[in-house]
Each structure stands twice: as structure tokens, then as C-alpha cells.
Design an enzyme around this catalytic site. Sequence first.
Site, PDB file in Angstrom:
ATOM      1  N   ARG A  93     -17.737 -13.954 -18.069  1.00  0.00           N
ATOM      2  CA  ARG A  93     -16.831 -14.686 -17.183  1.00  0.00           C
ATOM      3  C   ARG A  93     -15.440 -14.105 -17.340  1.00  0.00           C
ATOM      4  O   ARG A  93     -15.189 -13.299 -18.223  1.00  0.00           O
ATOM      5  CB  ARG A  93     -16.879 -16.192 -17.486  1.00  0.00           C
ATOM      6  CG  ARG A  93     -16.853 -16.448 -18.983  1.00  0.00           C
ATOM      7  CD  ARG A  93     -15.974 -17.520 -19.462  1.00  0.00           C
ATOM      8  NE  ARG A  93     -14.620 -17.450 -18.977  1.00  0.00           N
ATOM      9  CZ  ARG A  93     -13.626 -16.755 -19.553  1.00  0.00           C
ATOM     10  NH1 ARG A  93     -13.835 -16.001 -20.640  1.00  0.00           N
ATOM     11  NH2 ARG A  93     -12.410 -16.777 -19.054  1.00  0.00           N
ATOM     12  N   ALA A 146     -12.179 -12.963 -14.473  1.00  0.00           N
ATOM     13  CA  ALA A 146     -12.199 -12.141 -13.260  1.00  0.00           C
ATOM     14  C   ALA A 146     -12.446 -10.647 -13.528  1.00  0.00           C
ATOM     15  O   ALA A 146     -13.379 -10.056 -12.960  1.00  0.00           O
ATOM     16  CB  ALA A 146     -10.908 -12.364 -12.476  1.00  0.00           C
ATOM     17  N   ARG A 153     -20.520 -15.142  -7.796  1.00  0.00           N
ATOM     18  CA  ARG A 153     -19.376 -16.072  -7.876  1.00  0.00           C
ATOM     19  C   ARG A 153     -18.406 -15.714  -6.748  1.00  0.00           C
ATOM     20  O   ARG A 153     -18.168 -14.531  -6.506  1.00  0.00           O
ATOM     21  CB  ARG A 153     -18.663 -15.989  -9.238  1.00  0.00           C
ATOM     22  CG  ARG A 153     -19.517 -16.517 -10.390  1.00  0.00           C
ATOM     23  CD  ARG A 153     -18.694 -16.713 -11.645  1.00  0.00           C
ATOM     24  NE  ARG A 153     -17.944 -17.951 -11.622  1.00  0.00           N
ATOM     25  CZ  ARG A 153     -17.058 -18.298 -12.568  1.00  0.00           C
ATOM     26  NH1 ARG A 153     -16.805 -17.473 -13.573  1.00  0.00           N
ATOM     27  NH2 ARG A 153     -16.414 -19.446 -12.515  1.00  0.00           N
ATOM     28  N   ASP A 178      -7.470 -15.265 -10.704  1.00  0.00           N
ATOM     29  CA  ASP A 178      -8.749 -14.826 -10.124  1.00  0.00           C
ATOM     30  C   ASP A 178      -8.551 -14.167  -8.770  1.00  0.00           C
ATOM     31  O   ASP A 178      -9.404 -13.382  -8.323  1.00  0.00           O
ATOM     32  CB  ASP A 178      -9.709 -16.013 -10.008  1.00  0.00           C
ATOM     33  CG  ASP A 178     -10.186 -16.398 -11.397  1.00  0.00           C
ATOM     34  OD1 ASP A 178      -9.466 -17.146 -12.085  1.00  0.00           O
ATOM     35  OD2 ASP A 178     -11.259 -15.903 -11.809  1.00  0.00           O
TER      36      ASP A 178
HETATM   37  O1  MRU Z   1     -14.603 -19.698 -14.667  1.00  0.00           O
HETATM   38  P1  MRU Z   1     -13.997 -18.581 -15.468  1.00  0.00           P
HETATM   39  O2  MRU Z   1     -14.058 -18.825 -16.935  1.00  0.00           O
HETATM   40  O3  MRU Z   1     -14.546 -17.239 -15.064  1.00  0.00           O
HETATM   41  O4  MRU Z   1     -12.468 -18.606 -15.059  1.00  0.00           O
HETATM   42  C1  MRU Z   1     -11.608 -17.672 -15.651  1.00  0.00           C
HETATM   43  C2  MRU Z   1     -10.192 -17.827 -15.242  1.00  0.00           C
HETATM   44  O5  MRU Z   1      -9.845 -18.643 -14.417  1.00  0.00           O
HETATM   45  C3  MRU Z   1      -9.226 -16.845 -15.811  1.00  0.00           C
HETATM   46  O6  MRU Z   1      -7.971 -17.427 -15.978  1.00  0.00           O
HETATM   47  C4  MRU Z   1      -9.108 -15.638 -14.850  1.00  0.00           C
HETATM   48  O7  MRU Z   1     -10.367 -15.172 -14.490  1.00  0.00           O
HETATM   49  C5  MRU Z   1      -8.317 -14.545 -15.432  1.00  0.00           C
HETATM   50  S1  MRU Z   1      -9.174 -13.763 -16.767  1.00  0.00           S
HETATM   51  C6  MRU Z   1      -8.245 -12.442 -17.269  1.00  0.00           C
END
Ligand code: MRU
Length: 352
Positions: free
Chosen positions: A56, A58, A99, A243
Site C-alpha cells: 500500500r 501510492a 485501487r 495519492d
Molecule cells: O490506503 P493506503 O494506506 O494506501 O493510503 C496511503 C496514503 O494515503 C498515503 O498517505 C499516500 O499513499 C502517500 S504514501 C507515500
Amino acid sequence: MSTTLDFDRYDRIRPIRWTGDSLELLDQRKLPFVVEYVTCADSDAVAEAIHALTVRGAPAIGIAAAWGVVLAARSVEAANGNDAATKLEPALQRLNAARPTAVNLAWALARMRRVLVTAGADWRDVLDREAQAIADEDLAANRRMGALGAALIEPRSGVLTHCNTGSLATAGFGTALGVIRAGVAEGRIDKVFAGETRPWLQGARLTVWELQQDGISPTLIADSAASHLMKSGDVQWVVVGADRICANGDTANKIGTYQLAIAARHHGLKFMVVAPSSTVDMETPSGDAIHIEERDPGELFAVGGVRTAAQDVGAWNPVFDVTPHELIDAIVTERGVIERPDAAAMKVAFGS
Ligand code: MRU
């Protein structure tokens, strides 16, 4: 104030390992209690791992998807890249659907498609090299953003972060967490607060664990304690990842980010978004056009498998929200810092 950061100390966790035959993913559903890699032998396993949050964050899901394309290529016979591109498209579509909100996923797949269509008979090697380049560039971007973002923070500051934006969410070092690592190393940050990040607890489980590996001791807060913390004067910056950053600077990030930005502005704190340029989506004009992922309401009913909600309740579980650009003081990418982002500033930095 700047030091050469000891990356061996501050950058040791790797969530994604390519073995040459398969993709190993550090299982983020089990951290920090079990440190275990799961093996994905084909692209559908990678798509499922992205959907299930085994991997997980981004940038990490973009990198994993790129290796997913490499795995998909193993089961395709094609004379050249263009032929392979047609045959691989269904696998790419399934990866893309894993996703919806983080643009890094579609961005990485677009890069893989782009190199493929012009590749000759060596198209498999071309895909391998591109996936590795995506990972390498992400790590380099994070290290650069760490220096750029930390430079904005006054010595002896406190910062609050949300979700997990560290090595676990990237090729390594992290985005917002990279800024925090650099800021701590340079003596700019002396207090780090991490919000729990309900319901999946990326803050409580992942960010706290990651920082502890570096010898940094964050203070965990309930998400609902953020405004009270800001009022106390112990934090000067909120530092988060992203994201998807739109053409006007509106930014999608983990649910709860928007309320932090509102509270930060109310209390006179600064709000920083840190993300590589692969998170910038100039095709999406504003946050209103972002598809916000909604996950199984069941994620809200239990913690660690133990039911915490009363029976027979309905729930709504959006897992991202959009922070309007007016509430953001700085967007930091590897290309530089955009202060008070808006459509004009984004256009100067990223073109149309
Ligand atoms: O649902 P997730 O855990 O994938 O969400 C992650 C986030 O919202 C992070 O803040 C974002 O992806 C930036 S990661 C460098």
C-alpha cells in the site's frame, strides 16, 4: 543547516523485492506484529495484493504494478513489444482496477505500456528495465524531497503526520516520512506525532514501527486528538503524503487529512504535502473529479479481528479525502517546492 544524511541508518526497510522470478511483498496487513514477505508469482496475485493492502501507499502500489506487468509478460508469447502490448492489456487493466485513487498506479502502468509499444524482440528486457527504473527513480525522488522539505522547517519544531508515507509506502525512505527523517537528522524536528489513522491504523502500526527502526520515537495520538494537540503549541507543521495532486493543487490523501488541514489553518500551523511528480495528475482539474475509494464497511466494525461496533449498524468507509489547495502551504516534489499551490503555480511546475 544541512547534513549528509546517513541513509544506511535512516533507510533500511524495503517493502518490495524483485527476485528475478517473483515479487516479494512485505505483508503490511500483519505489521508490526509479524514481519513476513508474501510471494506473488503472477500479475493477478499482485493485483490482489494491491487491493488487499498487502502492499500500500501510492508510490509502492505503482512499483508493485510495474513488476506485475513483468510477471504477466512471463505467460505471453510475442514477436515484438507492440504485439505483447495487445496481449498484456487485460492483465494491465486488472492491475489498474486494483485501487482507484492513487494515480501512481495508472502512471506506472502507462510507463510500462509506453516503453512496450516501441520495443523490439527484446521487449521482456525492456519491461524489466522500466520496472527497475520506476523503483530507482522513486527512491532518488524521496531522498531529494527529504532535503527540500526539511529545509522549510525551523529548528526544534514539532510535526504531526498522518497515515504511513515512509519506506513501507515507497521504494524506500518515504515522502512525508522522508522529510521527517531528514528533519530529525538535521535537528530541525525534535517532536514527531503520528495519528493512528483509523480504521486501518497505518499510523499506529506502520509509521510508529518504521520510525522506531531508525531510533526515532514518535508520540502516537488518537486521530481525534489532533486539534487539541495543535492548540497546545507542540507542533508547527503538519506533513503528509498524497495519492493524487490535481492540476489546481487539490490533493487526495488518506481519510482524515482534510480535517487536519482545516485545523492546522485555524491554529496558524503550516501544512506540507510531500509527493513525487508521479503523484501529480495534471489531467484531473480539481479534487471534485477524483474517484475516492470506498472500502468494505466491515473495516469499521472491528479492530484486530475483535468487534468494536454494535451489531446491525450500517457504515460508510471512504478511505481518502481531498484537501483543497487553499489549505496547503507547500507541495514538495523532487522537482522543487511549490508554495501556496494553485492552478497557475502547478502549470509553471508541471506544464498543462
Ligand atoms: O490506503 P493506503 O494506506 O494506501 O493510503 C496511503 C496514503 O494515503 C498515503 O498517505 C499516500 O499513499 C502517500 S504514501 C507515500
